[in-house]
Write a protein that holds these residues in place. Structure first.
Motif, PDB file in Angstrom:
ATOM      1  N   THR A   1      -2.925 -15.031  13.074  1.00 26.93           N
ATOM      2  CA  THR A   1      -3.318 -13.361  13.399  1.00 26.93           C
ATOM      3  C   THR A   1      -3.652 -12.892  12.643  1.00 26.93           C
ATOM      4  O   THR A   1      -3.491 -13.613  11.100  1.00 26.93           O
ATOM      5  CB  THR A   1      -2.929 -13.199  14.358  1.00 26.93           C
ATOM      6  OG1 THR A   1      -2.767 -11.989  14.680  1.00 26.93           O
ATOM      7  CG2 THR A   1      -1.235 -12.673  13.432  1.00 26.93           C
ATOM      8  N   GLY A   2      -4.876 -11.700  12.785  1.00 26.46           N
ATOM      9  CA  GLY A   2      -4.245 -10.808  11.021  1.00 26.46           C
ATOM     10  C   GLY A   2      -5.469 -10.312  11.051  1.00 26.46           C
ATOM     11  O   GLY A   2      -6.757  -9.865  11.737  1.00 26.46           O
ATOM     12  N   TYR A   3      -5.907  -9.278   9.546  1.00 26.22           N
ATOM     13  CA  TYR A   3      -6.588  -8.418   9.910  1.00 26.22           C
ATOM     14  C   TYR A   3      -7.899  -8.487   8.948  1.00 26.22           C
ATOM     15  O   TYR A   3      -7.553  -8.989   7.869  1.00 26.22           O
ATOM     16  CB  TYR A   3      -6.412  -6.639   9.552  1.00 26.22           C
ATOM     17  CG  TYR A   3      -5.298  -6.576  10.989  1.00 26.22           C
ATOM     18  CD1 TYR A   3      -5.903  -6.062  12.031  1.00 26.22           C
ATOM     19  CD2 TYR A   3      -3.809  -6.352  10.975  1.00 26.22           C
ATOM     20  CE1 TYR A   3      -5.217  -5.297  12.775  1.00 26.22           C
ATOM     21  CE2 TYR A   3      -2.970  -6.611  11.571  1.00 26.22           C
ATOM     22  CZ  TYR A   3      -3.660  -5.427  13.213  1.00 26.22           C
ATOM     23  OH  TYR A   3      -3.186  -4.961  14.632  1.00 26.22           O
ATOM     24  N   LYS A   4      -9.093  -8.193   8.934  1.00 29.19           N
ATOM     25  CA  LYS A   4      -9.937  -7.843   7.600  1.00 29.19           C
ATOM     26  C   LYS A   4     -10.671  -6.287   7.623  1.00 29.19           C
ATOM     27  O   LYS A   4     -10.022  -5.761   8.473  1.00 29.19           O
ATOM     28  CB  LYS A   4     -11.619  -9.004   7.955  1.00 29.19           C
ATOM     29  CG  LYS A   4     -12.176  -9.065   6.784  1.00 29.19           C
ATOM     30  CD  LYS A   4     -13.043  -9.234   7.220  1.00 29.19           C
ATOM     31  CE  LYS A   4     -14.184  -9.951   6.217  1.00 29.19           C
ATOM     32  NZ  LYS A   4     -14.842 -11.207   6.531  1.00 29.19           N
ATOM     33  N   TYR A   5     -10.149  -6.156   6.441  1.00 28.34           N
ATOM     34  CA  TYR A   5     -10.335  -4.659   6.565  1.00 28.34           C
ATOM     35  C   TYR A   5     -12.056  -4.550   5.408  1.00 28.34           C
ATOM     36  O   TYR A   5     -12.222  -4.871   5.242  1.00 28.34           O
ATOM     37  CB  TYR A   5      -9.409  -3.632   5.088  1.00 28.34           C
ATOM     38  CG  TYR A   5      -8.507  -4.520   5.367  1.00 28.34           C
ATOM     39  CD1 TYR A   5      -7.490  -3.319   6.822  1.00 28.34           C
ATOM     40  CD2 TYR A   5      -7.366  -5.200   5.034  1.00 28.34           C
ATOM     41  CE1 TYR A   5      -6.545  -3.147   6.906  1.00 28.34           C
ATOM     42  CE2 TYR A   5      -6.221  -5.338   5.672  1.00 28.34           C
ATOM     43  CZ  TYR A   5      -5.300  -5.073   5.803  1.00 28.34           C
ATOM     44  OH  TYR A   5      -3.739  -5.041   7.063  1.00 28.34           O
TER      45      TYR A   5
ATOM     46  N   PRO B   1      -2.043 -12.155   2.018  1.00 31.17           N
ATOM     47  CA  PRO B   1      -1.956 -12.515   0.082  1.00 31.17           C
ATOM     48  C   PRO B   1      -0.614 -12.754   0.645  1.00 31.17           C
ATOM     49  O   PRO B   1       0.782 -12.204   1.114  1.00 31.17           O
ATOM     50  CB  PRO B   1      -2.038 -11.577  -0.841  1.00 31.17           C
ATOM     51  CG  PRO B   1      -3.175 -10.208   0.280  1.00 31.17           C
ATOM     52  CD  PRO B   1      -3.049 -10.675   1.623  1.00 31.17           C
ATOM     53  N   GLY B   2       0.058 -13.742  -0.311  1.00 25.84           N
ATOM     54  CA  GLY B   2       1.640 -13.896  -0.360  1.00 25.84           C
ATOM     55  C   GLY B   2       2.491 -12.382  -0.970  1.00 25.84           C
ATOM     56  O   GLY B   2       2.440 -11.672  -1.705  1.00 25.84           O
TER      57      GLY B   2
ATOM     58  N   ARG C   1      -0.335  -4.626  -3.186  1.00 24.19           N
ATOM     59  CA  ARG C   1      -1.814  -4.614  -4.367  1.00 24.19           C
ATOM     60  C   ARG C   1      -2.864  -4.571  -3.576  1.00 24.19           C
ATOM     61  O   ARG C   1      -2.844  -5.035  -2.324  1.00 24.19           O
ATOM     62  CB  ARG C   1      -0.936  -5.757  -5.129  1.00 24.19           C
ATOM     63  CG  ARG C   1      -1.441  -7.383  -4.335  1.00 24.19           C
ATOM     64  CD  ARG C   1      -0.584  -8.170  -5.241  1.00 24.19           C
ATOM     65  NE  ARG C   1      -0.900 -10.108  -4.807  1.00 24.19           N
ATOM     66  CZ  ARG C   1      -0.189 -10.759  -3.792  1.00 24.19           C
ATOM     67  NH1 ARG C   1       0.934  -9.761  -3.927  1.00 24.19           N
ATOM     68  NH2 ARG C   1      -0.223 -11.605  -3.252  1.00 24.19           N
ATOM     69  N   PRO C   2      -4.088  -4.615  -4.183  1.00 24.39           N
ATOM     70  CA  PRO C   2      -5.031  -4.513  -3.338  1.00 24.39           C
ATOM     71  C   PRO C   2      -5.631  -5.552  -2.603  1.00 24.39           C
ATOM     72  O   PRO C   2      -5.121  -6.992  -3.235  1.00 24.39           O
ATOM     73  CB  PRO C   2      -6.347  -4.391  -4.747  1.00 24.39           C
ATOM     74  CG  PRO C   2      -5.082  -3.063  -5.854  1.00 24.39           C
ATOM     75  CD  PRO C   2      -3.937  -4.690  -5.970  1.00 24.39           C
ATOM     76  N   HIS C   3      -5.985  -5.661  -1.683  1.00 23.86           N
ATOM     77  CA  HIS C   3      -6.089  -6.555  -0.847  1.00 23.86           C
ATOM     78  C   HIS C   3      -7.076  -6.150  -0.117  1.00 23.86           C
ATOM     79  O   HIS C   3      -7.241  -5.028   0.613  1.00 23.86           O
ATOM     80  CB  HIS C   3      -4.802  -7.382   0.037  1.00 23.86           C
ATOM     81  CG  HIS C   3      -4.020  -6.540   0.763  1.00 23.86           C
ATOM     82  ND1 HIS C   3      -3.228  -5.889   0.372  1.00 23.86           N
ATOM     83  CD2 HIS C   3      -4.087  -6.546   2.388  1.00 23.86           C
ATOM     84  CE1 HIS C   3      -2.682  -4.913   0.876  1.00 23.86           C
ATOM     85  NE2 HIS C   3      -3.191  -5.503   2.436  1.00 23.86           N
ATOM     86  N   GLN C   4      -8.212  -7.380   0.903  1.00 18.15           N
ATOM     87  CA  GLN C   4      -9.426  -6.387   1.369  1.00 18.15           C
ATOM     88  C   GLN C   4      -8.623  -7.738   2.892  1.00 18.15           C
ATOM     89  O   GLN C   4      -9.651  -7.612   3.854  1.00 18.15           O
ATOM     90  CB  GLN C   4     -10.481  -7.589   0.796  1.00 18.15           C
ATOM     91  CG  GLN C   4     -10.533  -6.568   0.107  1.00 18.15           C
ATOM     92  CD  GLN C   4     -12.609  -6.670  -0.775  1.00 18.15           C
ATOM     93  OE1 GLN C   4     -13.155  -8.254  -0.720  1.00 18.15           O
ATOM     94  NE2 GLN C   4     -12.809  -5.420  -1.211  1.00 18.15           N
ATOM     95  N   GLN C   5      -8.058  -8.470   2.842  1.00 17.63           N
ATOM     96  CA  GLN C   5      -7.331  -8.958   3.534  1.00 17.63           C
ATOM     97  C   GLN C   5      -6.326  -9.648   4.564  1.00 17.63           C
ATOM     98  O   GLN C   5      -5.641  -9.734   3.329  1.00 17.63           O
ATOM     99  CB  GLN C   5      -8.218 -10.830   4.118  1.00 17.63           C
ATOM    100  CG  GLN C   5      -8.072 -11.397   5.536  1.00 17.63           C
ATOM    101  CD  GLN C   5      -9.040 -12.382   5.615  1.00 17.63           C
ATOM    102  OE1 GLN C   5     -10.710 -12.509   5.795  1.00 17.63           O
ATOM    103  NE2 GLN C   5      -9.095 -13.976   5.750  1.00 17.63           N
ATOM    104  N   LEU C   6      -5.762  -9.992   5.578  1.00 20.00           N
ATOM    105  CA  LEU C   6      -4.045  -9.801   5.863  1.00 20.00           C
ATOM    106  C   LEU C   6      -3.984 -11.722   6.907  1.00 20.00           C
ATOM    107  O   LEU C   6      -4.544 -10.853   7.994  1.00 20.00           O
ATOM    108  CB  LEU C   6      -3.286  -8.852   6.303  1.00 20.00           C
ATOM    109  CG  LEU C   6      -1.843  -9.231   6.289  1.00 20.00           C
ATOM    110  CD1 LEU C   6      -1.208  -9.257   5.947  1.00 20.00           C
ATOM    111  CD2 LEU C   6      -1.591  -8.114   7.531  1.00 20.00           C
TER     112      LEU C   6
END
Length: 281
Positions: free
Chosen positions: A13-17, A49-50, A71-76
């Motif tokens: 599962t997760g999210y995309k921003y 990301p880790g 830290r910057p990220h565009q997807q979890l």
């Protein structure tokens, strides 16, 4: 068929921003519980990301994996892997009558599972309709109400959302397992039967082949208390058995979301959910 199943479960599962997210704080409820009839042999939650994770048990005894990303990220992306051995729950030996169920001691001890909640509240007229022809002991009545909900509300994937209430699902006469569980819980509480919402997994095949990986389901069902907790799956009209894997329990969905968090950044879109289940024994 064996009375005990060993299941390997992989849940993604997760999210995309829409842009860059600078920070997020998250909780994951995807680790199966260890119970007298269910043993979690292995569990792991991986985050991309880790991030460093830590675990704790919440108020409802659900295991929570928590983590922060700074830290910057565009997807979890969250991947939960587990290995669970499940048997049928023991046969319930205690069954209270209506007078005992309505005693002050029970009302006090089970208050949290008798209280009306926004997701489980039902109109008095609906409660009266569901219970109108039932003049039987509480445990028998609870199962009858579960079957009644299944007969009246169609299972239609995608017809509702996570914040659809029990009454809204009834008005639509359709919903998913979450709605059917909420409606059953609400009707049981309306007549004074303590009831809780259960989330977990269901292996979709009654005659599952050992070694075959199938598309599984995140699932929801109910437990009611008439002297002991009893699990029942109103969506499928069956008692809980070795195909059901318990992950979390609570008053309703809001107590047990698989992934919940807050973040700072662009709007998000859910990645969707995939669940793979393999019967190993």
């Amino acid at each position: 068929m064996s009375t005990s199943w060993r299941l390997k479960i992989r849940h993604v599962t997760g999210y995309k921003y829409a842009g860059t997210v600078s920070a997020s704080y998250n909780e994951v409820r995807l680790t199966p519980l260890t119970l007298p009839w269910q043993t979690t042999l292995f569990s792991q939650v991986e985050v991309s990301p880790g991030a460093a994770t830590y675990r704790y048990h919440d108020y409802w005894a659900t295991q929570v994996t928590a983590f922060d990303l700074h830290r910057p990220h565009q997807q979890l992306r969250v991947v939960s892997s587990s290995l669970v051995e499940v048997s049928a729950p023991p046969v319930v030996s205690a069954s209270l009558d209506w007078a005992a169920l309505r005693s002050d001691a029970v009302l006090d001890a089970q208050a949290e599972f008798l209280t009306e909640r926004p997701l489980t509240a039902v109109d008095p007229a609906l409660a009266e309709l569901a219970w109108s022809s039932l003049d039987v002991p509480p445990a028998e009545a609870a199962e009858a109400v579960s079957h009644w909900v299944r007969s009246e509300v169609a299972y239609v994937p995608g017809s509702t959302g996570v914040q659809t209430s029990a009454q809204e699902a009834w008005d639509l006469r359709k919903g998913v397992c979450q709605d059917i569980a909420h409606l059953t819980v609400g009707l049981l509480r309306a007549r004074g039967v303590p009831a809780r919402y259960v989330s977990g997994y269901l292996h979709p095949k009654v005659e599952a082949e050992v070694g075959e990986t199938v598309a599984g389901q995140s699932h929801a069902w109910v437990e009611w208390w008439c002297g002991e907790w009893t699990g029942f799956d109103p969506t499928n009209g069956v008692p809980v058995g070795p195909r059901h894997v318990v992950v979390a329990r609570g008053r309703d969905y809001d107590d047990v979301p698989p992934l919940r968090g807050v973040y700072h950044g662009a709007p998000s879109k859910h990645l969707g959910v995939t669940v793979e289940i393999t019967r190993l024994a």
